[in-house]
Write a protein that holds these residues in place. Structure first.
Motif, PDB file in Angstrom:
ATOM      1  N   GLY A  55     -14.700   6.361   1.652  1.00  0.00           N
ATOM      2  CA  GLY A  55     -13.299   6.246   1.317  1.00  0.00           C
ATOM      3  C   GLY A  55     -13.042   5.031   0.460  1.00  0.00           C
ATOM      4  O   GLY A  55     -13.942   4.217   0.183  1.00  0.00           O
ATOM      5  N   ILE A  56     -11.804   4.890   0.035  1.00  0.00           N
ATOM      6  CA  ILE A  56     -11.359   3.755  -0.771  1.00  0.00           C
ATOM      7  C   ILE A  56     -10.259   3.039  -0.004  1.00  0.00           C
ATOM      8  O   ILE A  56      -9.325   3.679   0.498  1.00  0.00           O
ATOM      9  N   ALA A  57     -10.381   1.741   0.133  1.00  0.00           N
ATOM     10  CA  ALA A  57      -9.371   0.977   0.866  1.00  0.00           C
ATOM     11  C   ALA A  57      -8.012   1.108   0.199  1.00  0.00           C
ATOM     12  O   ALA A  57      -7.902   1.170  -1.029  1.00  0.00           O
ATOM     13  N   ALA A  58      -6.962   1.147   1.015  1.00  0.00           N
ATOM     14  CA  ALA A  58      -5.606   1.298   0.480  1.00  0.00           C
ATOM     15  C   ALA A  58      -5.261   0.181  -0.497  1.00  0.00           C
ATOM     16  O   ALA A  58      -4.546   0.400  -1.480  1.00  0.00           O
ATOM     17  N   ASN A  59      -5.773  -1.016  -0.243  1.00  0.00           N
ATOM     18  CA  ASN A  59      -5.481  -2.162  -1.102  1.00  0.00           C
ATOM     19  C   ASN A  59      -6.662  -2.558  -1.980  1.00  0.00           C
ATOM     20  O   ASN A  59      -6.800  -3.720  -2.376  1.00  0.00           O
TER      21      ASN A  59
END
Length: 472
Positions: A356-360
Motif C-alpha cells: 500500500g501507499i501511506a495516506a501522507n
C-alpha cells in the motif's frame, strides 16, 4: 487479505483462470528466500544484488499521468525480511529510472503487524510498504485511496479479482469498494516435497485424498524421516496455520473461511468442519509429524532445513520456489492439498503480496507508478516469476514470462488453473484482522504443540480474539 462467499469463489475462479491459464505452456514471502533476519531499523540505500539474472533493462516508456518525473526522488519503503522480490524489483526500477533511489527498511512479518500502524501514523511514513493486513489501517485513514490511480493506469480493466481482495466497502467489508492496496504478484500455496525422500516411502504420484497423504506421513515417520518441516517461532508467525487452513478447505467449503477473513458480519472460524480439520492437525502433532523444536524454528530456518533434506514435505507458497530450486535443484516437487473425498476439487490459499501507499506519502504518485510498472513492464514481470515464483498478474493480455523447463515454478503455475477451475481459492486466515496472527493463531497453535491446547479450544480462543479485535 468482504463479500458474499459465492461471489468470492467466482472471482477466484476468474483470476486464476484468466491469469494462470496462459502459464500452462510456460512456466508462482511470505516469500523468503534468504535466511538472515534484519532488524526493523535496518536501512539499505539500494537493493541487494540479484541472485537470479533478470532480462536486460528495457527502455523506460514515457509516462503519461502519475509518474516519478525527472527530478531526483528517494522512495521510502518498508519491505518484509527475507522476501527477495521487492528488492530485485526496486533495483531494476532504478536501472530504468535512474532519478529514483530507495530508502528501504525491513522487518519480520510478525513485527510488521504491530509496527505498521505506528509507521503509517508517523510524520514521515513510507511511500510504499508491505501490508500485513489492510482493513484497520484503511478505516483509520492511514492508507491512501488508490481509486484515482486505478482509473489513470487502467487497473480497473484488469481481471477483476486482482483488485478485489484489496478493496474495502464503506462498512469495512473487504471484496468491493475503494481500492487501498495492490499486489506485486499473485501467489499460490500447497505442499512441496523432496523427490528422493518421497520415493523412499513409496510415493509415485501426489496423494489424491487426505487419507492417502496421512498414510505417506505415517510411512515417513516409520522410516525415520521427518514427515513435515514447518516453522513455528513467534518471530516469523506460526507456520502450522498453513496445514490447518488446507485441512479446513479439505473438510469444508472455502466460502465460510473467506467470509471470516473478510470480516463478514456473523462469520465464525469455530465450525464443525473446521473442528475436524483442527483435530487432524492436533493428531499430526501428537504423531510427531512436525519437528520437536517447531516452536523455535523461524521461517528461513525451516526453508533451509528442508532444502538440506530435513523433511519429506513442507507446506509453503510459490514465493519460495527460487530458494528451493537453488538449494535442491531437480529434487523438489509440488502438489495442491488433496481433498478429504476422492474426486473433490482441491483448494489453496492464493493472494497477492500486498503493498500500500501511506495516506501522507511524500511521493505517492511515484509509488503508484512503481506498482503499475511491476505488473506491466517485461523485465519486472520476468522478475515476478523468476524471483517471486508467482503469476505477475496485470492486464489480461500480458505475456507470461518464460520459466526454466522442469522447474518447480512450472508445477506451481500449472496447478493454478486446476485450483481455479475448482473455485476454491482462499485468502490467508492470518490476514483476517491486524493482530489475529500474532495474538490468536500463533500463541494458540504453539500451545497445541506444547499439549496445552486442543482442537476445540484452539478455534474458540481464536474466535474470541477475533471478536475482541473487531470490537475495538
Amino acid at each position: 487479505m468482504n463479500k458474499k462467499s459465492v461471489l468470492w469463489s467466482l472471482a477466484s475462479l476468474l483470476v486464476l483462470a484468466s491469469l494462470l491459464l496462459s502459464a500452462c505452456g510456460a512456466p508462482a514471502t511470505t516469500a523468503p528466500a534468504a535466511a538472515t533476519e534484519a532488524p526493523a531499523t535496518e536501512v539499505v540505500t539500494e537493493a541487494p544484488a540479484a541472485t537470479t539474472e533478470a532480462p536486460a533493462a528495457t527502455e523506460a516508456p514515457v509516462a503519461t499521468g502519475p509518474s516519478c518525473g525527472t527530478d531526483p526522488v528517494v522512495l521510502k519503503a518498508s519491505f518484509e525480511t527475507g522476501f527477495d522480490l521487492p528488492f530485485k524489483l526496486s533495483e531494476e526500477f532504478t536501472k530504468q529510472y535512474p532519478n529514483v533511489t530507495w530508502d528501504i527498511s525491513q522487518d519480520q512479518f510478525a513485527n510488521l503487524i504491530t509496527t505498521t500502524p505506528l509507521v503509517l501514523a508517523s510524520d514521515n511514513p513510507p511511500d510504499l510498504l508491505r501490508l500485513p493486513t489492510m482493513v484497520s489501517f484503511a478505516k483509520d485513514g492511514l492508507l491512501k485511496n488508490l481509486d484515482d490511480y486505478a482509473t489513470a493506469f487502467g487497473w480497473n480493466e484488469w481481471p477483476v479479482p486482482q483488485l478485489n481482495q484489496n478493496r474495502m466497502s464503506a462498512d469495512g467489508i473487504r471484496g468491493s469498494g475503494t481500492l487501498y492496496a495492490m499486489g506485486l504478484n499473485y501467489s499460490l500455496t500447497g505442499i512441496f516435497y523432496n523427490k528422493k525422500l518421497a520415493e523412499q516411502i513409496g510415493m509415485t504420484e501426489p496423494p489424491k485424498t487426505v487419507a492417502e497423504f496421512e498414510d505417506l506421513l505415517a510411512k515417513a515417520k516409520a522410516a525415520g524421516l521427518q514427515p513435515i518441516m514447518e516453522w513455528g517461532s513467534a518471530k516469523s508467525g506460526m507456520g502450522l496455520a498453513f496445514p490447518l487452513q488446507n485441512l479446513m478447505a479439505a473438510y469444508g467449503p472455502v466460502g465460510p473461511i473467506n467470509d471470516w477473513i473478510f470480516q463478514k458480519p456473523g462469520a465464525t472460524i469455530d465450525t464443525p468442519e473446521n473442528l475436524i480439520a483442527a483435530q487432524h492437525l492436533e493428531q499430526w502433532i501428537k504423531n510427531g509429524y512436525f519437528p520437536a523444536d517447531i516452536n523455535a524454528i523461524e521461517y528461513t530456518d525451516a526453508a533451509d532445513r528442508f532444502t538440506k533434506g530435513e523433511g519429506v514435505f513442507t507446506f509453503n507458497g510459490d514465493w519460495q520456489n527460487a530458494g528451493y530450486e537453488a538449494g535442491m535443484p531437480g529434487n523438489v516437487g509440488f502438489f495442491l492439498m488433496p481433498p478429504a473425498e476422492a474426486g473433490a476439487g482441491p483448494a489453496a490459499m492464493s493472494a497477492p503480496l500486498t503493498f500500500g501507499i501511506a495516506a501522507n506519502a511524500k511521493h505517492a504518485d511515484c509509488a503508484a507508478f512503481f506498482l503499475n510498472w511491476v505488473a506491466t513492464n517485461d523485465a519486472a514481470r520476468q522478475i515476478d516469476v523468476t524471483v517471486g515464483g508467482s503469476n505477475p498478474g496485470g492486464p489480461a493480455d500480458a505475456t507470461m514470462p518464460a520459466v526454466t523447463a522442469g522447474s518447480v515454478t512450472n508445477e506451481t503455475l500449472a496447478a493454478g488453473p486446476v485450483m481455479g477451475a475448482a473455485g476454491n481459492s482462499m485468502d490467508f486466515i492470518a490476514n483476517a484482522t491486524s493482530s489475529i496472527f500474532a495474538q490468536g493463531w500463533t500463541p494458540e497453535l504453539q500451545k497445541m504443540v506444547g499439549g496445552q491446547q486442543d482442537a476445540a479450544g484452539l478455534l474458540k480462543a481464536v474466535q474470541a480474539e477475533y471478536l475482541r479485535e473487531l470490537a475495538q
